[in-house]
Design a protein around this motif. Sequence first.
Motif, mmCIF file in Angstrom:
data_model
loop_
_atom_site.group_PDB
_atom_site.id
_atom_site.type_symbol
_atom_site.label_atom_id
_atom_site.label_comp_id
_atom_site.label_asym_id
_atom_site.label_seq_id
_atom_site.Cartn_x
_atom_site.Cartn_y
_atom_site.Cartn_z
ATOM 1 N N ASP A 111 0.795 -1.227 0.000
ATOM 2 C CA ASP A 111 0.000 0.000 0.000
ATOM 3 C C ASP A 111 0.822 1.270 0.000
ATOM 4 O O ASP A 111 0.291 2.371 -0.142
ATOM 5 C CB ASP A 111 -0.942 0.017 1.211
ATOM 6 N N ARG A 112 2.135 1.178 0.167
ATOM 7 C CA ARG A 112 2.982 2.366 0.235
ATOM 8 C C ARG A 112 4.426 1.987 -0.008
ATOM 9 O O ARG A 112 4.802 0.813 0.089
ATOM 10 C CB ARG A 112 2.845 3.066 1.592
ATOM 11 N N VAL A 113 5.215 3.012 -0.325
ATOM 12 C CA VAL A 113 6.655 2.842 -0.510
ATOM 13 C C VAL A 113 7.333 3.790 0.470
ATOM 14 O O VAL A 113 7.173 5.009 0.381
ATOM 15 C CB VAL A 113 7.078 3.156 -1.957
ATOM 16 N N LEU A 114 8.065 3.265 1.409
ATOM 17 C CA LEU A 114 8.714 4.062 2.451
ATOM 18 C C LEU A 114 10.113 4.461 2.011
ATOM 19 O O LEU A 114 10.885 3.623 1.524
ATOM 20 C CB LEU A 114 8.773 3.268 3.753
ATOM 21 N N THR A 115 10.443 5.737 2.191
ATOM 22 C CA THR A 115 11.753 6.261 1.829
ATOM 23 C C THR A 115 12.241 7.172 2.948
ATOM 24 O O THR A 115 11.451 7.671 3.762
ATOM 25 C CB THR A 115 11.686 7.064 0.515
ATOM 26 N N ARG A 302 -4.428 16.790 -11.193
ATOM 27 C CA ARG A 302 -3.138 16.165 -11.508
ATOM 28 C C ARG A 302 -2.774 15.120 -10.456
ATOM 29 O O ARG A 302 -2.198 14.074 -10.785
ATOM 30 C CB ARG A 302 -2.053 17.243 -11.587
ATOM 31 N N THR A 303 -3.103 15.407 -9.202
ATOM 32 C CA THR A 303 -2.805 14.446 -8.143
ATOM 33 C C THR A 303 -3.635 13.186 -8.312
ATOM 34 O O THR A 303 -3.140 12.062 -8.156
ATOM 35 C CB THR A 303 -3.072 15.080 -6.771
ATOM 36 N N ASP A 308 -0.646 4.434 -9.819
ATOM 37 C CA ASP A 308 -0.760 3.731 -8.539
ATOM 38 C C ASP A 308 0.587 3.674 -7.828
ATOM 39 O O ASP A 308 0.661 3.825 -6.601
ATOM 40 C CB ASP A 308 -1.302 2.316 -8.762
ATOM 41 N N ARG A 309 1.655 3.465 -8.595
ATOM 42 C CA ARG A 309 2.997 3.403 -7.983
ATOM 43 C C ARG A 309 3.368 4.755 -7.389
ATOM 44 O O ARG A 309 3.932 4.837 -6.286
ATOM 45 C CB ARG A 309 4.014 2.985 -9.041
ATOM 46 N N GLU A 310 3.064 5.837 -8.100
ATOM 47 C CA GLU A 310 3.366 7.172 -7.587
ATOM 48 C C GLU A 310 2.561 7.485 -6.335
ATOM 49 O O GLU A 310 3.069 8.096 -5.387
ATOM 50 C CB GLU A 310 3.085 8.217 -8.678
ATOM 51 N N ARG A 320 1.057 13.503 5.884
ATOM 52 C CA ARG A 320 0.377 14.653 5.270
ATOM 53 C C ARG A 320 0.264 14.474 3.765
ATOM 54 O O ARG A 320 -0.725 14.847 3.151
ATOM 55 C CB ARG A 320 1.114 15.940 5.622
ATOM 56 N N ALA A 321 1.297 13.921 3.141
ATOM 57 C CA ALA A 321 1.229 13.632 1.708
ATOM 58 C C ALA A 321 0.175 12.565 1.434
ATOM 59 O O ALA A 321 -0.570 12.644 0.454
ATOM 60 C CB ALA A 321 2.596 13.183 1.193
ATOM 61 N N ALA A 322 0.088 11.571 2.312
ATOM 62 C CA ALA A 322 -0.925 10.528 2.144
ATOM 63 C C ALA A 322 -2.324 11.124 2.227
ATOM 64 O O ALA A 322 -3.233 10.707 1.499
ATOM 65 C CB ALA A 322 -0.748 9.457 3.218
ATOM 66 N N ALA A 323 -2.501 12.123 3.094
ATOM 67 C CA ALA A 323 -3.814 12.763 3.217
ATOM 68 C C ALA A 323 -4.187 13.511 1.947
ATOM 69 O O ALA A 323 -5.361 13.571 1.565
ATOM 70 C CB ALA A 323 -3.818 13.713 4.413
ATOM 71 N N VAL A 324 -3.197 14.100 1.251
ATOM 72 C CA VAL A 324 -3.464 14.795 -0.011
ATOM 73 C C VAL A 324 -3.929 13.799 -1.068
ATOM 74 O O VAL A 324 -4.883 14.062 -1.814
ATOM 75 C CB VAL A 324 -2.214 15.554 -0.502
ATOM 76 N N ILE A 325 -3.284 12.653 -1.139
ATOM 77 C CA ILE A 325 -3.683 11.624 -2.098
ATOM 78 C C ILE A 325 -5.108 11.165 -1.811
ATOM 79 O O ILE A 325 -5.934 11.015 -2.723
ATOM 80 C CB ILE A 325 -2.716 10.432 -2.041
ATOM 81 N N GLU A 326 -5.415 10.932 -0.558
ATOM 82 C CA GLU A 326 -6.757 10.498 -0.176
ATOM 83 C C GLU A 326 -7.782 11.569 -0.537
ATOM 84 O O GLU A 326 -8.872 11.258 -1.033
ATOM 85 C CB GLU A 326 -6.797 10.211 1.328
ATOM 86 N N LEU A 327 -7.445 12.835 -0.315
ATOM 87 C CA LEU A 327 -8.347 13.932 -0.650
ATOM 88 C C LEU A 327 -8.634 13.967 -2.143
ATOM 89 O O LEU A 327 -9.793 14.070 -2.573
ATOM 90 C CB LEU A 327 -7.740 15.263 -0.200
ATOM 91 N N ALA A 328 -7.578 13.868 -2.961
ATOM 92 C CA ALA A 328 -7.753 13.931 -4.408
ATOM 93 C C ALA A 328 -8.561 12.743 -4.932
ATOM 94 O O ALA A 328 -9.334 12.892 -5.885
ATOM 95 C CB ALA A 328 -6.393 13.992 -5.100
ATOM 96 N N ASP A 329 -8.401 11.582 -4.311
ATOM 97 C CA ASP A 329 -9.098 10.380 -4.782
ATOM 98 C C ASP A 329 -10.560 10.329 -4.347
ATOM 99 O O ASP A 329 -11.349 9.571 -4.921
ATOM 100 C CB ASP A 329 -8.384 9.130 -4.271
#
Length: 484
Positions: A111-115, A302-303, A308-310, A320-329
Amino acid sequence: MTASVLTPQIEARFAAVRQLADAVLFEGYVLYPYRASAAKNRLRWQFGVLAPPDWGAGQGEHSSQRTECLLEPRGDAVLFAELRFLRTQRRTVQRADPPGFVTVAELELSDRVLTPWDEGVEERVQLVLPIADLAEQPRILPFSRPAGEETEEVRGQGGRLVGRLIRRRAELTGELRISCVELPGPYAVRKLTVEVANTADWQPEPDADREAALPRSLVSAHLLLGLDRGRFLSPTDPPEWARPATADCANAHTWPVLAGEPGSGDLLLSAPIILEDHAAIAPESPGVLYDALEIDEILTLRTAALTDREKREARGTDARAAAVIELADTLPPQVLERLHGAVRSLREITEPAAAADPDDALQRLLSPGTPWWDPEADASVDPQRDTVLVDGRAVGAGSRVVLRPGRRRTDAQDLFLHGRGALVEAVLHDVDGGVHLAVTVDGDPGADIRREQGRFLYFQPDEVALQAGEATVRPDGATPVVET
């Protein structure tokens, strides 16, 4: 001086401003496409960075900021202050490699890629001070945050341990220095000075760079100030009598403005970016996107269109970035429609036209309840029948012209249309008295679609010439006359 939690009344007033302050605190925190690997997310923290004094001086960063403003306290007025900043928390990613762990550049999950990433942890320093106490002597409030380390296990499918995240924080130390002096003159006005300083006792290595200094810096530092009795004077638009004293206020690396509801003066926000008095978040904004240089509508679309990989990498970058993705979706269509924009600076005129001054042409043409900028407000204009003189000849809808865009055009691409033929679709008048020709270009395969959607190119009368042998349009709408 005693640091104290804000009273419930002041807390409620500060809470109403924190949404705007959060936009300052997290501006540029993570930018589209919200991945740690994106180039523009590798140089972060651009606003309000207060670096350690032994490093920042020679590196283009500052170690302190100063806010000065005027206030008119009443009675036994009390000053409430809240310093807010982000603390950089450095995250390391490790993969499980029994019997231990090994540090890796990324750890991919379903479900995610950790960096590796620098997370921003919000910090607050609050204080309460009677204005009368400040008048006696300046006050200094030291504050500190201890170093720390935390470990979070990362588990994959079936609960299997696949890795861990290590978060490390360096020690932070700083000071708030506050003074308030009464100014001479007939007005009961005082000058308030609040300095925020990073006092970290860090001796950097000769080759220490910005990445090494950030964990010991106060990031996006800004102040919220409040009065329980009295008011702040606007630093950008003070009363006439206060302009000389306001001009003497020296603000360094911050910009103070009035905050809260328009017309109020009990709250002040001093931020590292330029704002206007009583700034507010647009009600159409669906949520925090952290990238204010973009248009919300375009950024959201655009988001949502990321692969899916991005999206998985963005989700692993930061909560916080995950919340932006959830918002856009998950943004409902009706909310997305609101992002097209809104007109705020244009007022509506609702008085009946008959009551208007007969010498006021604009008022005379307005119908009740119609905004003055609405084309329906002025019955004297008709885009389909109006004409404008081009080289002494009337040109209107249906005329064929040759485009001659001038050098003043702000869109350089229009120069490629020089010499092209075009059909005039309408003659438009703007509210400043300017006239514009809406045209479609000859040979444009999308002309019919543009016409249906009302999307045209616009040129001024001196940027076109009538095509030879074409008919002009008489102002009275009579039969066109062919000019040779």
